[in-house]
Design a protein around this motif. Structure first.
Motif, PDB file in Angstrom:
ATOM      1  N   LEU A 140       0.833  -1.208   0.000  1.00 38.90           N
ATOM      2  CA  LEU A 140       0.000   0.000   0.000  1.00 38.90           C
ATOM      3  C   LEU A 140       0.863   1.251   0.000  1.00 38.90           C
ATOM      4  O   LEU A 140       0.529   2.257  -0.645  1.00 38.90           O
ATOM      5  CB  LEU A 140      -0.950  -0.001   1.206  1.00 38.90           C
ATOM      6  CG  LEU A 140      -2.046  -1.072   1.172  1.00 38.90           C
ATOM      7  CD1 LEU A 140      -2.820  -1.094   2.484  1.00 38.90           C
ATOM      8  CD2 LEU A 140      -3.009  -0.827   0.001  1.00 38.90           C
ATOM      9  N   PHE A 141       1.987   1.205   0.703  1.00 36.22           N
ATOM     10  CA  PHE A 141       2.919   2.335   0.692  1.00 36.22           C
ATOM     11  C   PHE A 141       3.464   2.560  -0.721  1.00 36.22           C
ATOM     12  O   PHE A 141       3.553   3.703  -1.195  1.00 36.22           O
ATOM     13  CB  PHE A 141       4.060   2.077   1.677  1.00 36.22           C
ATOM     14  CG  PHE A 141       4.933   3.280   1.924  1.00 36.22           C
ATOM     15  CD1 PHE A 141       4.523   4.291   2.778  1.00 36.22           C
ATOM     16  CD2 PHE A 141       6.161   3.396   1.296  1.00 36.22           C
ATOM     17  CE1 PHE A 141       5.325   5.404   3.013  1.00 36.22           C
ATOM     18  CE2 PHE A 141       6.970   4.504   1.510  1.00 36.22           C
ATOM     19  CZ  PHE A 141       6.560   5.514   2.373  1.00 36.22           C
ATOM     20  N   ALA A 142       3.810   1.465  -1.396  1.00 38.44           N
ATOM     21  CA  ALA A 142       4.306   1.564  -2.781  1.00 38.44           C
ATOM     22  C   ALA A 142       3.222   2.097  -3.715  1.00 38.44           C
ATOM     23  O   ALA A 142       3.501   2.880  -4.627  1.00 38.44           O
ATOM     24  CB  ALA A 142       4.792   0.193  -3.255  1.00 38.44           C
ATOM     25  N   MET A 143       1.978   1.670  -3.476  1.00 41.42           N
ATOM     26  CA  MET A 143       0.864   2.156  -4.296  1.00 41.42           C
ATOM     27  C   MET A 143       0.704   3.666  -4.168  1.00 41.42           C
ATOM     28  O   MET A 143       0.520   4.377  -5.164  1.00 41.42           O
ATOM     29  CB  MET A 143      -0.417   1.454  -3.872  1.00 41.42           C
ATOM     30  CG  MET A 143      -1.647   1.836  -4.672  1.00 41.42           C
ATOM     31  SD  MET A 143      -3.161   1.093  -4.004  1.00 41.42           S
ATOM     32  CE  MET A 143      -3.465   2.190  -2.615  1.00 41.42           C
ATOM     33  N   LEU A 144       0.815   4.177  -2.928  1.00 37.85           N
ATOM     34  CA  LEU A 144       0.611   5.607  -2.668  1.00 37.85           C
ATOM     35  C   LEU A 144       1.806   6.456  -3.099  1.00 37.85           C
ATOM     36  O   LEU A 144       1.634   7.601  -3.516  1.00 37.85           O
ATOM     37  CB  LEU A 144       0.332   5.831  -1.177  1.00 37.85           C
ATOM     38  CG  LEU A 144      -1.003   5.278  -0.657  1.00 37.85           C
ATOM     39  CD1 LEU A 144      -1.050   5.343   0.862  1.00 37.85           C
ATOM     40  CD2 LEU A 144      -2.172   6.049  -1.258  1.00 37.85           C
ATOM     41  N   ILE A 175       4.104  -3.183  -8.037  1.00 41.60           N
ATOM     42  CA  ILE A 175       3.354  -1.983  -8.442  1.00 41.60           C
ATOM     43  C   ILE A 175       3.776  -1.529  -9.834  1.00 41.60           C
ATOM     44  O   ILE A 175       2.940  -1.244 -10.702  1.00 41.60           O
ATOM     45  CB  ILE A 175       3.558  -0.846  -7.413  1.00 41.60           C
ATOM     46  CG1 ILE A 175       2.764  -1.142  -6.129  1.00 41.60           C
ATOM     47  CG2 ILE A 175       3.156   0.506  -7.989  1.00 41.60           C
ATOM     48  CD1 ILE A 175       1.258  -1.078  -6.289  1.00 41.60           C
ATOM     49  N   PHE A 176       5.085  -1.472 -10.096  1.00 43.33           N
ATOM     50  CA  PHE A 176       5.555  -1.042 -11.416  1.00 43.33           C
ATOM     51  C   PHE A 176       5.147  -2.037 -12.499  1.00 43.33           C
ATOM     52  O   PHE A 176       4.777  -1.645 -13.610  1.00 43.33           O
ATOM     53  CB  PHE A 176       7.080  -0.852 -11.411  1.00 43.33           C
ATOM     54  CG  PHE A 176       7.538   0.365 -10.656  1.00 43.33           C
ATOM     55  CD1 PHE A 176       7.103   1.625 -11.007  1.00 43.33           C
ATOM     56  CD2 PHE A 176       8.406   0.244  -9.580  1.00 43.33           C
ATOM     57  CE1 PHE A 176       7.522   2.755 -10.306  1.00 43.33           C
ATOM     58  CE2 PHE A 176       8.826   1.357  -8.865  1.00 43.33           C
ATOM     59  CZ  PHE A 176       8.386   2.617  -9.230  1.00 43.33           C
ATOM     60  N   PHE A 177       5.213  -3.343 -12.185  1.00 45.54           N
ATOM     61  CA  PHE A 177       4.860  -4.355 -13.176  1.00 45.54           C
ATOM     62  C   PHE A 177       3.390  -4.281 -13.559  1.00 45.54           C
ATOM     63  O   PHE A 177       3.032  -4.412 -14.721  1.00 45.54           O
ATOM     64  CB  PHE A 177       5.148  -5.769 -12.628  1.00 45.54           C
ATOM     65  CG  PHE A 177       6.594  -6.136 -12.605  1.00 45.54           C
ATOM     66  CD1 PHE A 177       7.410  -5.908 -13.698  1.00 45.54           C
ATOM     67  CD2 PHE A 177       7.155  -6.733 -11.484  1.00 45.54           C
ATOM     68  CE1 PHE A 177       8.745  -6.253 -13.676  1.00 45.54           C
ATOM     69  CE2 PHE A 177       8.495  -7.077 -11.451  1.00 45.54           C
ATOM     70  CZ  PHE A 177       9.291  -6.833 -12.550  1.00 45.54           C
ATOM     71  N   THR A 178       2.537  -4.096 -12.557  1.00 43.38           N
ATOM     72  CA  THR A 178       1.105  -4.317 -12.777  1.00 43.38           C
ATOM     73  C   THR A 178       0.360  -3.133 -13.364  1.00 43.38           C
ATOM     74  O   THR A 178      -0.703  -3.307 -13.951  1.00 43.38           O
ATOM     75  CB  THR A 178       0.430  -4.752 -11.453  1.00 43.38           C
ATOM     76  OG1 THR A 178      -0.897  -5.197 -11.714  1.00 43.38           O
ATOM     77  CG2 THR A 178       0.342  -3.603 -10.463  1.00 43.38           C
ATOM     78  N   LEU A 179       0.892  -1.911 -13.228  1.00 45.04           N
ATOM     79  CA  LEU A 179       0.084  -0.740 -13.575  1.00 45.04           C
ATOM     80  C   LEU A 179       0.233  -0.253 -15.022  1.00 45.04           C
ATOM     81  O   LEU A 179      -0.398   0.727 -15.409  1.00 45.04           O
ATOM     82  CB  LEU A 179       0.402   0.417 -12.610  1.00 45.04           C
ATOM     83  CG  LEU A 179      -0.101   0.218 -11.179  1.00 45.04           C
ATOM     84  CD1 LEU A 179       0.306   1.387 -10.295  1.00 45.04           C
ATOM     85  CD2 LEU A 179      -1.617   0.050 -11.136  1.00 45.04           C
ATOM     86  N   SER A 180       1.072  -0.891 -15.807  1.00 43.49           N
ATOM     87  CA  SER A 180       1.266  -0.499 -17.219  1.00 43.49           C
ATOM     88  C   SER A 180       1.837   0.904 -17.369  1.00 43.49           C
ATOM     89  O   SER A 180       1.583   1.582 -18.360  1.00 43.49           O
ATOM     90  CB  SER A 180      -0.060  -0.580 -18.002  1.00 43.49           C
ATOM     91  OG  SER A 180      -0.578  -1.877 -17.989  1.00 43.49           O
ATOM     92  N   VAL A 181       2.605   1.374 -16.357  1.00 43.95           N
ATOM     93  CA  VAL A 181       3.244   2.687 -16.454  1.00 43.95           C
ATOM     94  C   VAL A 181       4.693   2.512 -16.901  1.00 43.95           C
ATOM     95  O   VAL A 181       5.301   1.477 -16.666  1.00 43.95           O
ATOM     96  CB  VAL A 181       3.211   3.448 -15.110  1.00 43.95           C
ATOM     97  CG1 VAL A 181       1.806   3.939 -14.804  1.00 43.95           C
ATOM     98  CG2 VAL A 181       3.728   2.588 -13.957  1.00 43.95           C
TER      99      VAL A 181
END
Length: 491
Positions: free
Chosen positions: A46-50, A228-234
């Protein structure tokens, strides 16, 4: 010619969520949570998400909406010397499109096989032997085509071709308005049935039981940021392309928050579904959950078919599970194909129809490499270098370019002007320092690990020529295109 636009805010968010929600949410996230502290993993996650996911998503939505171009055009507007990075991102998408579609073809086949559990009692031997025909093959010795995979491959490519050919409003938006609600519904129905099975709640508890000692482990934090980086397509052209079709007055911050939260929420649902099934399977076979849990391709096509054999009404629940995989895969593959199509249209001036036809046609031919007897091994090696080296390097360079060589406050101001709520200085700090630092640590560890030991036990030549060689070729081609663009400007 007037640029296309999304037909509605809902359509854009569903398409963005469709891109972010992919096979990794289903077969990668649950295992990572289990392996990295269970419930305690959600604190760094969650910290990485934010601090990484939402800030990066806001950045890409802002850049795409402002410059109205794919990755090469957007990065050229930021700094003419960095157009090559945009083309490198487009090539990452192209390579992923070539092999990702093959996994969708597997899932299409298995949705059919699940009607009568055609994999039998030994799902491992069926998948690697009967289905893939994997023998004494290697990434450099592919063997013959597996002809039974040709039709599902055509079906998978046809879905992406139809979406990109028809455009963002008439194709991508319409398809995602159907696929995304269906995907969430399928998963919720499966969860509703699975949690009623004996042992299911024990399996879910295994995933969520917290091991707080792991919070102090740097590897756990790296895993959270990596996921987080892998999953969000950014960081590799997709969200820049999607955002380039946003109307002029679009709520950037709200859209980014909703996209990231829906993606992460789906990951949690997938974890409940997967670990509920594994818990039931462990109890039915009188084994510990640690003996049946797995990740990746093995989870989807070996472990879960074994679990499906044990389920009540396997001829219904099996096809539902693999349809969920198909829907998640297709929605992501469409976004990958669109990122390439948008980049090529901006460079060549070709029509959408011509660009989509040429890319999808070429992509289908290249994909044939991955439905050979050694295709799984080639896919594994290419995927490792694309995800762990090229993609992370691309994210790091993009954040450095925008965070340190551009005036980041201008983009913060633009996002705030368009949005219902504002982002503060924390956003700039996350982009300029925290996200860059975490990416640098993860990428450095990956590169050091790659030189210490050959990934997957592949030969030195295969690692050098297929792994590193592929990335080198992509970089050279990107730099040549960038140089040609400069010559065109001078002329």
């Amino acid at each position: 010619m007037k640029r296309e636009q999304w037909g509605s805010r809902t359509g854009f968010i569903l398409a963005a969520v469709g891109s972010a929600v992919g096979l990794g949410n289903i077969w990668r996230f649950p295992y990572m949570a289990y392996e990295n502290g269970g419930g305690a993993f959600f604190i760094p996650y969650l910290f990485a998400m934010l601090t990484a996911g939402i800030p990066f998503m806001i950045l890409e939505f802002t850049l795409g909406q402002k410059y109205r171009a794919g990755a090469p055009g957007t990065l050229r507007r930021l700094n003419a010397r960095f157009e090559w990075l945009g083309w490198f991102q487009v090539m990452i998408c192209a390579v992923i499109a070539f092999y990702y579609v093959v996994v969708i073809a597997w899932a299409i086949s298995y949705a059919w096989f699940a009607l009568d559990q055609r994999w039998g009692d030994d799902s491992n031997a069926f998948f690697f032997g009967d289905f893939l025909g994997l023998g004494d093959n290697s990434p450099s010795n592919l063997g013959g085509l597996q002809w039974h995979l040709l039709l599902p491959l055509v079906i998978a490519w046809t879905a992406s071709f139809f979406a990109t050919y028809r455009g963002v409003k008439g194709g991508i938006e319409k398809i995602n308005k159907v696929l995304m609600p269906l995907l969430f519904l399928l998963v919720l129905v499966l969860i509703g049935r699975i949690i009623m099975l004996p042992g299911a709640l024990s399996g879910i508890n295994w995933m969520f039981a917290p091991d707080f000692s792991k919070i102090w482990d740097l590897k756990v934090w790296s895993a959270a940021y990596g996921q987080i980086f892998f999953t969000l397509s950014v960081g590799f052209a997709i969200m820049l392309s999607y955002a380039s079709y946003l109307p002029e007055k679009s709520d950037i911050n709200n859209n980014a928050f909703m996209t990231v939260l829906m993606n992460c929420g789906f990951s949690m649902l997938a974890g409940i579904m997967i670990f509920g099934a594994l818990g039931y399977m462990a109890q039915a076979q009188d084994k510990a959950l640690t003996e049946v849990v797995s990740s990746g391709v093995g989870l989807a096509f070996v472990t879960l078919p074994t679990a499906i054999n044990l389920l009540p009404a396997p001829g219904i629940m099996g096809p539902m599970f693999f349809l969920a995989l198909v829907f998640a895969g297709i929605s992501s593959h469409i976004s990958i194909a669109e990122a390439v199509t948008t980049g090529l249209m901006g460079k060549t001036g070709w029509s959408r129809q011509k660009t989509a036809t040429l890319f999808c046609g070429t992509g289908f031919v290249v994909s044939l490499l991955f439905i050979t007897q050694g295709g799984l091994l080639l896919l594994d090696l290419v995927d490792h270098f694309i995800n762990n080296m090229a993609l992370l390097g691309s994210c790091l360079l993009e954040l450095f370019l925008v965070g340190w060589l551009c005036k980041l406050s201008d983009y913060q101001k633009r996002a705030n002007e368009l949005s219902e709520f504002s982002i503060g200085i924390w956003w700039q700090l996350c982009i300029k320092f925290l996200s860059i630092a975490m990416l640098a640590v993860i990428l450095f560890n990956n590169i050091v690990g790659a030189f210490k030991e050959n990934y997957g036990g592949y030969s030195d030549n295969e690692i050098l020529f297929i792994g590193w060689g592929m990335i080198a070729v992509m970089l050279v081609v990107a730099i040549v295109i960038n140089a040609s663009s400069k010559q065109e400007v001078k002329a």
